[in-house]
Design a protein around this motif. Structure first.
Motif, PDB file in Angstrom:
ATOM      1  N   LEU A 191       0.819  -1.207   0.000  1.00 24.40           N
ATOM      2  CA  LEU A 191       0.000   0.000   0.000  1.00 24.40           C
ATOM      3  C   LEU A 191       0.856   1.261   0.000  1.00 24.40           C
ATOM      4  N   GLN A 192       2.003   1.191   0.618  1.00 22.29           N
ATOM      5  CA  GLN A 192       2.892   2.347   0.640  1.00 22.29           C
ATOM      6  C   GLN A 192       3.439   2.652  -0.747  1.00 22.29           C
ATOM      7  N   LEU A 193       3.547   1.637  -1.598  1.00 19.85           N
ATOM      8  CA  LEU A 193       4.064   1.846  -2.948  1.00 19.85           C
ATOM      9  C   LEU A 193       3.178   2.769  -3.762  1.00 19.85           C
ATOM     10  N   CYS A 194       1.933   2.915  -3.355  1.00 17.82           N
ATOM     11  CA  CYS A 194       0.972   3.722  -4.106  1.00 17.82           C
ATOM     12  C   CYS A 194       0.915   5.153  -3.604  1.00 17.82           C
ATOM     13  N   ASP A 195       1.824   5.543  -2.756  1.00 11.96           N
ATOM     14  CA  ASP A 195       1.828   6.885  -2.188  1.00 11.96           C
ATOM     15  C   ASP A 195       3.103   7.619  -2.602  1.00 11.96           C
ATOM     16  N   GLY A 196       2.942   8.768  -3.212  1.00  9.21           N
ATOM     17  CA  GLY A 196       4.084   9.557  -3.659  1.00  9.21           C
ATOM     18  C   GLY A 196       4.984   9.988  -2.511  1.00  9.21           C
ATOM     19  N   ASN A 197       4.401  10.195  -1.336  1.00 12.38           N
ATOM     20  CA  ASN A 197       5.205  10.595  -0.181  1.00 12.38           C
ATOM     21  C   ASN A 197       6.170   9.490   0.248  1.00 12.38           C
ATOM     22  N   PHE A 198       5.754   8.241   0.114  1.00  8.91           N
ATOM     23  CA  PHE A 198       6.647   7.115   0.406  1.00  8.91           C
ATOM     24  C   PHE A 198       7.871   7.184  -0.504  1.00  8.91           C
ATOM     25  N   TRP A 199       7.641   7.352  -1.802  1.00  9.39           N
ATOM     26  CA  TRP A 199       8.739   7.397  -2.763  1.00  9.39           C
ATOM     27  C   TRP A 199       9.648   8.591  -2.492  1.00  9.39           C
ATOM     28  N   TYR A 200       9.050   9.727  -2.138  1.00 10.93           N
ATOM     29  CA  TYR A 200       9.860  10.913  -1.862  1.00 10.93           C
ATOM     30  C   TYR A 200      10.743  10.686  -0.635  1.00 10.93           C
ATOM     31  N   SER A 201      10.186  10.034   0.375  1.00  9.38           N
ATOM     32  CA  SER A 201      10.978   9.758   1.584  1.00  9.38           C
ATOM     33  C   SER A 201      12.135   8.817   1.284  1.00  9.38           C
ATOM     34  N   ILE A 202      11.893   7.798   0.460  1.00 13.87           N
ATOM     35  CA  ILE A 202      12.976   6.885   0.091  1.00 13.87           C
ATOM     36  C   ILE A 202      14.028   7.626  -0.743  1.00 13.87           C
ATOM     37  N   CYS A 203      13.587   8.528  -1.602  1.00 12.90           N
ATOM     38  CA  CYS A 203      14.537   9.346  -2.379  1.00 12.90           C
ATOM     39  C   CYS A 203      15.438  10.139  -1.447  1.00 12.90           C
ATOM     40  N   GLN A 204      14.852  10.690  -0.392  1.00 12.87           N
ATOM     41  CA  GLN A 204      15.664  11.448   0.560  1.00 12.87           C
ATOM     42  C   GLN A 204      16.719  10.561   1.209  1.00 12.87           C
ATOM     43  N   LEU A 205      16.345   9.337   1.528  1.00 16.36           N
ATOM     44  CA  LEU A 205      17.324   8.426   2.127  1.00 16.36           C
ATOM     45  C   LEU A 205      18.419   8.056   1.129  1.00 16.36           C
ATOM     46  N   ILE A 206      18.042   7.848  -0.120  1.00 12.24           N
ATOM     47  CA  ILE A 206      19.031   7.509  -1.144  1.00 12.24           C
ATOM     48  C   ILE A 206      19.973   8.683  -1.387  1.00 12.24           C
ATOM     49  N   MET A 207      19.481   9.919  -1.209  1.00  8.97           N
ATOM     50  CA  MET A 207      20.318  11.109  -1.388  1.00  8.97           C
ATOM     51  C   MET A 207      21.108  11.449  -0.123  1.00  8.97           C
ATOM     52  N   ARG A 208      21.027  10.576   0.898  1.00 16.47           N
ATOM     53  CA  ARG A 208      21.696  10.797   2.188  1.00 16.47           C
ATOM     54  C   ARG A 208      21.191  12.043   2.898  1.00 16.47           C
ATOM     55  N   LYS A 209      19.902  12.255   2.799  1.00 10.83           N
ATOM     56  CA  LYS A 209      19.269  13.357   3.534  1.00 10.83           C
ATOM     57  C   LYS A 209      18.379  12.765   4.603  1.00 10.83           C
ATOM     58  N   ASP A 210      18.044  13.558   5.590  1.00 10.06           N
ATOM     59  CA  ASP A 210      17.084  13.117   6.606  1.00 10.06           C
ATOM     60  C   ASP A 210      15.687  13.188   6.012  1.00 10.06           C
TER      61      ASP A 210
END
Length: 166
Positions: A43-62
């Motif tokens: 269900l989280q895969l269908c939420d843009g905020n989930f993807w944005y949060s993972i992007c932040q982690l991949i970019m080494r941001k909080d």
């Protein structure tokens, strides 16, 4: 001859940056889903905020909003960073600014794409899920693990969603 001005080159840099980040995020999420079939982040895969949060982690941001990412997924990002250092695409090494809105739009597109995939392949996913669950039940009750065929499954959407297996 067409010469790129500074604004066009900045736009290209942002586009290339977003492509690199979203590519790495998709690799991470797909491998996490495959390697952890019991993890319920569908269900989280269908939420843009989930993807944005993972992007932040991949970019080494909080993460700016931790409500959209399961604690296990955040820990999996750290494990993946150690195992595959190239998955990280740190923002600090790039002179990218004003990336947030385009990245949010890309994350919304990713969420829509994954939702469409789930909807279009629902029958196949449901058959596979039932196969695993029924196989697990019979595995516990017998020494032989019979292959169970799930055929003629359909979803009935008349009054409520119910599963009909013949």
């Amino acid at each position: 001859m067409w010469i790129l001005n500074e604004r066009d080159s900045l736009i290209r840099m942002v586009i290339m940056f977003i492509r690199q980040v979203t590519f790495r995020v998709q690799l991470f999420v797909n491998s996490t889903v495959i390697n952890n079939s019991d993890l319920s982040i569908q269900l989280q895969l269908c939420d843009g905020n989930f993807w944005y949060s993972i992007c932040q982690l991949i970019m080494r941001k909080d993460m700016t909003n931790k409500n959209y990412v399961d604690h296990y997924v955040a820990l999996a990002v750290n494990d993946t960073r150690q195992q595959f250092p190239s998955i990280v695409y740190p923002l600090s090494q790039r002179k990218i600014k004003r990336y947030s809105d385009p990245l949010a739009a890309a994350c919304k597109t990713l969420a829509t794409t994954y939702l469409n995939h789930l909807i279009e392949n629902m029958k196949k996913h449901l058959k596979y899920y039932l196969y695993l669950k029924i196989n697990k039940i019979y595995k516990d009750h017998s020494k032989q693990n019979p292959k169970i065929q799930i055929t003629n499954c359909s979803l009935d959407y008349s009054n409520d969603v119910s599963l009909l297996c013949f």
